[in-house]
Write a protein that holds these residues in place. Structure first.
Motif, mmCIF file in Angstrom:
data_model
loop_
_atom_site.group_PDB
_atom_site.id
_atom_site.type_symbol
_atom_site.label_atom_id
_atom_site.label_comp_id
_atom_site.label_asym_id
_atom_site.label_seq_id
_atom_site.Cartn_x
_atom_site.Cartn_y
_atom_site.Cartn_z
ATOM 1 N N ASN A 43 0.572 -0.927 -9.649
ATOM 2 C CA ASN A 43 0.679 -1.556 -8.333
ATOM 3 C C ASN A 43 2.083 -2.123 -8.187
ATOM 4 O O ASN A 43 2.667 -2.614 -9.148
ATOM 5 N N ILE B 230 -7.460 -6.859 -2.998
ATOM 6 C CA ILE B 230 -6.594 -7.754 -2.221
ATOM 7 C C ILE B 230 -7.317 -9.087 -1.995
ATOM 8 O O ILE B 230 -7.348 -9.640 -0.889
ATOM 9 N N HIS C 27 0.845 -1.190 0.000
ATOM 10 C CA HIS C 27 0.000 0.000 0.000
ATOM 11 C C HIS C 27 0.884 1.245 0.000
ATOM 12 O O HIS C 27 1.086 1.893 1.029
ATOM 13 N N THR D 55 -7.755 0.793 -3.779
ATOM 14 C CA THR D 55 -7.845 2.172 -4.267
ATOM 15 C C THR D 55 -7.660 2.229 -5.784
ATOM 16 O O THR D 55 -8.358 2.987 -6.470
ATOM 17 N N LYS D 56 -6.730 1.444 -6.303
ATOM 18 C CA LYS D 56 -6.516 1.401 -7.745
ATOM 19 C C LYS D 56 -7.716 0.773 -8.451
ATOM 20 O O LYS D 56 -8.145 1.226 -9.517
ATOM 21 N N HIS E 171 2.752 4.584 -2.693
ATOM 22 C CA HIS E 171 2.696 5.384 -3.910
ATOM 23 C C HIS E 171 4.024 5.283 -4.638
ATOM 24 O O HIS E 171 5.091 5.397 -4.025
ATOM 25 N N ARG F 104 -4.619 -3.605 -5.333
ATOM 26 C CA ARG F 104 -5.010 -2.661 -4.286
ATOM 27 C C ARG F 104 -6.401 -2.113 -4.546
ATOM 28 O O ARG F 104 -6.773 -1.782 -5.678
#
Length: 280
Positions: free
Chosen positions: A125, A193, A50, A174-175, A52, A172
């Motif tokens: 990712n 996940i 997790h 969020t992606k 950036h 992930r």
């Protein structure tokens, strides 16, 4: 009759470019299947990080990855493994590894970004593949993807048919939510996940809500979900090099995700001819 369709993400809805760095052999691997690498040894586990990409690129290349994870409080999720490995055991190795460096992940991110930077819609990712027998980080990995041509239209057509689409992926959340927004899949129907066993449970749970559940996937981590689904659809749009067990388990094999609405329409028509209700 009510029908739902569950899609894997990478390789199914997304044209994905994957890069891995083999730390033991000091080798870069391109266009690889991270799930295939993971399932190549019983002690391996694919871990999604997790974080950036920009934060990784800006960090000192000689810093230990484990130190970076601790300094930034980087969380993780287990995407897949051949055996059940407790999260506590994964964390112990992930946060104490003494070999993998930031530079090992930076090179993966740069390779993927060089291929994907011109795309208008991109998801990226990064993660690692641990080997519990070493113990330590054996591979660093990065994936980048864009929607396949026809993916958005296929989702729209399913919705016009009254058939809800879901995403169940090891990526992930969020992606995946961003990609779901683009494709028109509500966030409450996006599962991130998701390990192979979790995908299978998602199929089982949806079968309590719908008469038929279709699973569309492309890799070995979709096998358990294929076995639970009423109809298993294997897609070769990313690659036609698949383990034989996937072909043996799949009910249908397709070359393009745009074929899915037609398959669902056939399923509905077959049910209608048997005299069962086809109301969605």
């Amino acid at each position: 009759m009510s029908v739902a369709v569950v899609f894997d993400s990478a390789g199914t809805l997304l044209r994905t470019y994957r890069v891995a760095r083999d730390l033991l052999h000091d080798e870069m691997l391109t266009e690889v299947e991270t799930t295939t690498i993971t399932f190549g040894a019983e002690a391996r586990v694919l871990v999604v990080l997790h974080l950036h990409s920009r934060d990784v690129i800006e960090a000192p290349e000689d810093q230990l990855l484990s130190a970076f994870f601790l300094d930034r409080s980087i969380g993780f999720g287990v995407a897949c493994s051949r055996r059940v490995i407790p999260a506590e055991a994964v964390a112990e190795i992930l946060y104490t590894d003494k070999h993998a460096r930031i530079g090992d992940l930076q090179v993966c991110i740069r390779r993927v970004w060089a291929c994907c930077k011109r795309e208008s819609i991109v998801t990226m990712n990064s993660g690692v593949i641990l080997n519990m027998d070493l113990p330590g980080i054996e591979f660093t990995v990065t994936t980048g993807g864009r929607p396949f041509d026809g993916a958005k239209e296929a989702i729209s057509e399913l919705h016009r048919m009254g058939v809800p689409a879901y995403i169940a992926s090891g990526d992930r959340i969020t992606k995946l939510e961003r990609m779901g927004d683009y494709l028109g899949i509500p966030r409450e129907r996006v599962y991130g996940i998701a390990t192979p066993s979790m995908k299978a449970r998602i199929i089982e749970d949806l079968k309590e809500q719908y008469d038929k559940v279709v699973m569309v996937g492309d890799a070995i981590n979709d096998l358990n979900a294929f076995r639970k689904a009423d109809l298993a659809v294997l897609t070769e749009q990313q690659s036609d090099r698949k383990p034989d067990i996937l072909y043996a388990t799949a009910d249908r094999v397709i070359r393009n995700v745009s074929e899915v609405p037609g398959i669902v329409a056939e399923l509905l028509a077959d049910t209608t001819t048997t005299g069962k209700s086809a109301t969605i």
